[in-house]
Design a protein around this motif. Structure first.
Motif, PDB file in Angstrom:
ATOM      1  N   PHE A 148       0.899  -0.798  -0.069  1.00 15.51           N
ATOM      2  CA  PHE A 148      -0.293   0.298  -0.347  1.00 15.51           C
ATOM      3  C   PHE A 148       1.076   1.087   0.314  1.00 15.51           C
ATOM      4  O   PHE A 148       2.066   1.073   0.117  1.00 15.51           O
ATOM      5  N   THR A 149       0.414   2.788  -0.689  1.00  9.80           N
ATOM      6  CA  THR A 149       0.642   3.436  -0.498  1.00  9.80           C
ATOM      7  C   THR A 149       0.254   5.208   0.166  1.00  9.80           C
ATOM      8  O   THR A 149      -1.412   5.107  -0.021  1.00  9.80           O
ATOM      9  N   VAL A 150       0.783   5.569   1.316  1.00  7.70           N
ATOM     10  CA  VAL A 150       0.815   7.085   1.394  1.00  7.70           C
ATOM     11  C   VAL A 150       0.943   8.038   0.570  1.00  7.70           C
ATOM     12  O   VAL A 150       2.477   8.223   0.789  1.00  7.70           O
ATOM     13  N   GLN A 151      -0.347   8.324   0.662  1.00 11.84           N
ATOM     14  CA  GLN A 151       0.451  10.011   0.050  1.00 11.84           C
ATOM     15  C   GLN A 151       0.157  10.752   0.323  1.00 11.84           C
ATOM     16  O   GLN A 151      -0.756  11.811   0.760  1.00 11.84           O
ATOM     17  N   CYS A 152       1.664  12.047   0.854  1.00  8.66           N
ATOM     18  CA  CYS A 152       0.779  13.256   1.380  1.00  8.66           C
ATOM     19  C   CYS A 152       0.106  14.656   0.025  1.00  8.66           C
ATOM     20  O   CYS A 152       0.846  14.144  -1.207  1.00  8.66           O
ATOM     21  N   SER A 159       8.173  26.107   0.334  1.00  6.59           N
ATOM     22  CA  SER A 159       8.748  25.110   1.592  1.00  6.59           C
ATOM     23  C   SER A 159       9.071  23.488   1.094  1.00  6.59           C
ATOM     24  O   SER A 159       9.338  23.468  -0.022  1.00  6.59           O
ATOM     25  N   SER A 160       9.173  23.530   1.719  1.00  4.78           N
ATOM     26  CA  SER A 160      10.054  22.110   1.785  1.00  4.78           C
ATOM     27  C   SER A 160       8.827  20.966   1.983  1.00  4.78           C
ATOM     28  O   SER A 160       8.777  19.831   1.654  1.00  4.78           O
ATOM     29  N   GLY A 161       7.736  21.205   1.442  1.00  8.26           N
ATOM     30  CA  GLY A 161       6.504  20.465   1.343  1.00  8.26           C
ATOM     31  C   GLY A 161       6.287  19.602   2.677  1.00  8.26           C
ATOM     32  O   GLY A 161       6.887  19.954   4.086  1.00  8.26           O
ATOM     33  N   TRP A 162       5.376  18.459   2.358  1.00  7.24           N
ATOM     34  CA  TRP A 162       5.575  17.765   3.484  1.00  7.24           C
ATOM     35  C   TRP A 162       5.825  16.484   4.375  1.00  7.24           C
ATOM     36  O   TRP A 162       6.575  15.877   2.821  1.00  7.24           O
ATOM     37  N   ARG A 163       5.883  15.715   5.103  1.00 10.06           N
ATOM     38  CA  ARG A 163       6.781  14.951   5.571  1.00 10.06           C
ATOM     39  C   ARG A 163       5.519  14.168   6.641  1.00 10.06           C
ATOM     40  O   ARG A 163       4.538  14.162   6.903  1.00 10.06           O
ATOM     41  N   LEU A 164       5.293  12.580   5.922  1.00 14.17           N
ATOM     42  CA  LEU A 164       4.834  11.782   6.855  1.00 14.17           C
ATOM     43  C   LEU A 164       5.087  10.998   7.823  1.00 14.17           C
ATOM     44  O   LEU A 164       6.063  10.891   8.112  1.00 14.17           O
ATOM     45  N   PRO A 175       3.855   4.886  22.580  1.00 20.15           N
ATOM     46  CA  PRO A 175       4.648   4.730  21.485  1.00 20.15           C
ATOM     47  C   PRO A 175       5.089   6.690  20.958  1.00 20.15           C
ATOM     48  O   PRO A 175       5.165   7.606  21.324  1.00 20.15           O
ATOM     49  N   ARG A 176       6.060   6.429  19.939  1.00 19.28           N
ATOM     50  CA  ARG A 176       6.588   7.730  19.410  1.00 19.28           C
ATOM     51  C   ARG A 176       6.949   7.838  18.305  1.00 19.28           C
ATOM     52  O   ARG A 176       6.627   6.946  17.440  1.00 19.28           O
ATOM     53  N   VAL A 177       6.565   8.896  18.085  1.00 18.73           N
ATOM     54  CA  VAL A 177       5.651   9.789  16.885  1.00 18.73           C
ATOM     55  C   VAL A 177       7.113   9.509  15.670  1.00 18.73           C
ATOM     56  O   VAL A 177       8.785  10.254  16.621  1.00 18.73           O
ATOM     57  N   SER A 178       7.275   8.905  14.703  1.00 18.67           N
ATOM     58  CA  SER A 178       8.432   8.671  13.911  1.00 18.67           C
ATOM     59  C   SER A 178       8.446   9.203  13.140  1.00 18.67           C
ATOM     60  O   SER A 178       6.740   9.337  11.969  1.00 18.67           O
ATOM     61  N   ASN A 179       8.900   9.570  11.835  1.00 19.42           N
ATOM     62  CA  ASN A 179       8.936  10.268  10.625  1.00 19.42           C
ATOM     63  C   ASN A 179       8.998   8.563   9.576  1.00 19.42           C
ATOM     64  O   ASN A 179      10.323   7.953   9.320  1.00 19.42           O
ATOM     65  N   THR A 180       8.247   8.848   8.203  1.00 13.78           N
ATOM     66  CA  THR A 180       8.287   7.504   7.947  1.00 13.78           C
ATOM     67  C   THR A 180       9.822   7.760   6.591  1.00 13.78           C
ATOM     68  O   THR A 180      10.033   8.296   5.967  1.00 13.78           O
ATOM     69  N   ASP A 181      10.377   6.617   7.063  1.00 17.86           N
ATOM     70  CA  ASP A 181      11.947   6.858   5.457  1.00 17.86           C
ATOM     71  C   ASP A 181      12.586   5.207   5.670  1.00 17.86           C
ATOM     72  O   ASP A 181      11.638   4.409   6.079  1.00 17.86           O
ATOM     73  N   PRO A 182      14.115   4.895   4.756  1.00 16.22           N
ATOM     74  CA  PRO A 182      13.687   3.886   4.283  1.00 16.22           C
ATOM     75  C   PRO A 182      13.825   3.021   5.528  1.00 16.22           C
ATOM     76  O   PRO A 182      13.946   2.214   4.977  1.00 16.22           O
ATOM     77  N   ASN A 205       3.467  -1.711  10.858  1.00 18.86           N
ATOM     78  CA  ASN A 205       3.090  -0.380  10.271  1.00 18.86           C
ATOM     79  C   ASN A 205       1.943   0.323  10.467  1.00 18.86           C
ATOM     80  O   ASN A 205       1.147   0.387   9.712  1.00 18.86           O
ATOM     81  N   SER A 206       1.155  -0.745  11.366  1.00 23.91           N
ATOM     82  CA  SER A 206      -0.532  -0.651  12.080  1.00 23.91           C
ATOM     83  C   SER A 206      -0.044   0.976  13.053  1.00 23.91           C
ATOM     84  O   SER A 206       1.084   1.089  12.805  1.00 23.91           O
ATOM     85  N   GLY A 207      -1.089   1.658  12.648  1.00 21.10           N
ATOM     86  CA  GLY A 207      -0.985   2.583  13.731  1.00 21.10           C
ATOM     87  C   GLY A 207      -2.230   3.994  12.280  1.00 21.10           C
ATOM     88  O   GLY A 207      -2.769   3.953  12.102  1.00 21.10           O
ATOM     89  N   LEU A 208      -1.147   5.037  13.148  1.00 20.89           N
ATOM     90  CA  LEU A 208      -2.073   5.968  12.189  1.00 20.89           C
ATOM     91  C   LEU A 208      -0.822   7.375  11.468  1.00 20.89           C
ATOM     92  O   LEU A 208       0.612   7.122  11.655  1.00 20.89           O
ATOM     93  N   TYR A 209      -1.584   7.610  10.397  1.00 22.63           N
ATOM     94  CA  TYR A 209      -0.613   8.479   9.759  1.00 22.63           C
ATOM     95  C   TYR A 209      -1.123   9.632   9.023  1.00 22.63           C
ATOM     96  O   TYR A 209      -2.613   9.852   9.603  1.00 22.63           O
ATOM     97  N   TRP A 210      -0.746  10.660   9.131  1.00 27.35           N
ATOM     98  CA  TRP A 210      -0.900  11.776   8.744  1.00 27.35           C
ATOM     99  C   TRP A 210       0.824  12.400   8.271  1.00 27.35           C
ATOM    100  O   TRP A 210       1.457  11.989   8.589  1.00 27.35           O
TER     101      TRP A 210
END
Length: 355
Positions: A148-152, A159-164, A175-182, A205-210
């Motif tokens: 699956f794909t999540v697109q901002c 600006s530098s744009g969005w970060r997932l 839990p800690r909020v993390s930036n998605t990265d490789p 990968n379960s959890g809340l995304y924004w």
């Protein structure tokens, strides 16, 4: 901090409300995910209660909400309570208000002590059209190893744009909020971008995304990755009256001679098809089609988790049937328990529809 002491002596219950500071070091707080007091119509929001204490007591939790009514409202199926977490699926205007957590523990002398957090206020508004997160395919439930794909949203400024962002559900650990990265579980950033991630689903990968950026944030969606035998896929975001909606019951393995779909626990449709993927189509949906759906095999030995289908009456305007909720004052809670204060016309507890 308010503390409620409850004890039992010779079968007579005594309740004493005190405004005092606990002898132990203790702090009860509520955090909102995604962070901030502004939430968007149709999105998923998670509230989490945390207790910072130097004791080793086991805590139970209740939840309170500012309400426009003096009597307890009807339990809402979109509101789910699980342990220290309170989630709202598909936010509507009636979710506007102030929320509070109650943490309770029992002492060795059979007395309970309850602590109230400070309030967390949610203000509900419409999502700007330029701030919409995209999930492909559009479903909240995935099998392990599915893609699956999540697109901002596309940035409207220089600006530098969005970060997932990702907020994972970790039981017993804050839990800690993390930036998605490789290096995130199963994630691959597309062409070096931080605003679009492709995933091979696993438990991490379960959890809340924004998405977060200089322009604010996008809407949020909660994704669950299943290691079970059957799931039901419903649209991840609200659909609109008049739309055609396809619900997909998917088995992990094998073909099945008959599959039954359920709405709010009642049988809704039975498919005679024999396949690993069974579909149920809803033509010209209305708000009466909104609710929890699930599917099961003929022998009921395999049953999917429930999935919420949200239906909005107007495209781009997720309205509530009770617009008065945002303008009236008064307090009643939502959570498991009993009356919290002697002025019961303002404070009471509800049994949530699902736990």
């Amino acid at each position: 901090m308010n503390i409620l002491l409850t004890s039992s002596l010779l079968g007579v219950a005594a309740v004493v409300l005190q405004a005092a500071t606990a002898a132990e070091t203790l702090k009860v707080s509520v955090s909102v995910w995604p962070p901030g007091s502004n939430v968007y119509l149709g999105e998923c929001v998670l509230l989490q209660c945390s207790v910072e204490s130097n004791s080793s007591f086991v805590w139970s939790y209740g939840w309170l909400k500012r309400s426009p009514h003096s009597a307890p409202p009807t339990p809402n199926p979109r509101h789910l309570v699980f342990g220290d977490s309170y989630s709202i699926t598909a936010v509507t205007r009636e979710d506007t208000g102030s929320y509070q957590c109650q943490a309770r523990r029992w002492d060795s002398n059979s007395s309970s002590v309850e602590f109230l957090s400070q309030t967390a206020t949610l203000s509900v508004s419409e999502l700007p059209s330029a701030s919409l997160l995209t999930l492909t395919p559009s479903t909240r439930q995935f099998f392990r190893e599915e893609r699956f794909t999540v697109q901002c949203p596309v940035s409207q400024t220089n600006s530098s744009g969005w970060r997932l962002k990702h907020f994972p559900p970790i039981s017993g650990v804050r839990p800690r909020v993390s930036n998605t990265d490789p290096y995130s579980p199963g994630a691959a950033v597309s062409a070096g971008r931080s605003d679009r991630c492709e995933f091979t689903a696993d438990s991490g990968n379960s959890g809340l995304y924004w998405c977060q950026g200089a322009e604010g944030r996008s809407n949020a969606v909660y994704i669950t990755v299943s290691y079970g035998a059957i799931i039901l896929k419903t649209p991840a975001f609200p659909v609109f009256e008049g739309d055609k909606v396809v619900l997909v019951c998917q088995y992990w393995v094998g073909n099945h001679s008959k599959t039954t779909f359920f709405k709010n626990g009642a049988e809704n449709f039975t498919s005679p098809g024999s396949d690993r993927v069974i579909k149920m189509t809803l033509e010209n949906v209305t708000q009466e089609d909104e609710g929890f759906y699930k599917c099961a095999s003929q022998d009921r030995k395999m049953e999917s988790p429930e999935a919420w289908l949200s239906v909005s009456p107007h495209r781009g305007n997720f309205t509530s049937t009770d617009e008065r909720a945002a303008s009236n004052s008064g307090f009643v809670p939502v959570g498991v328990g009993r009356f919290l204060k002697s002025d019961y016309k303002r404070w009471s507890f509800l049994q949530p529809s699902r736990t």
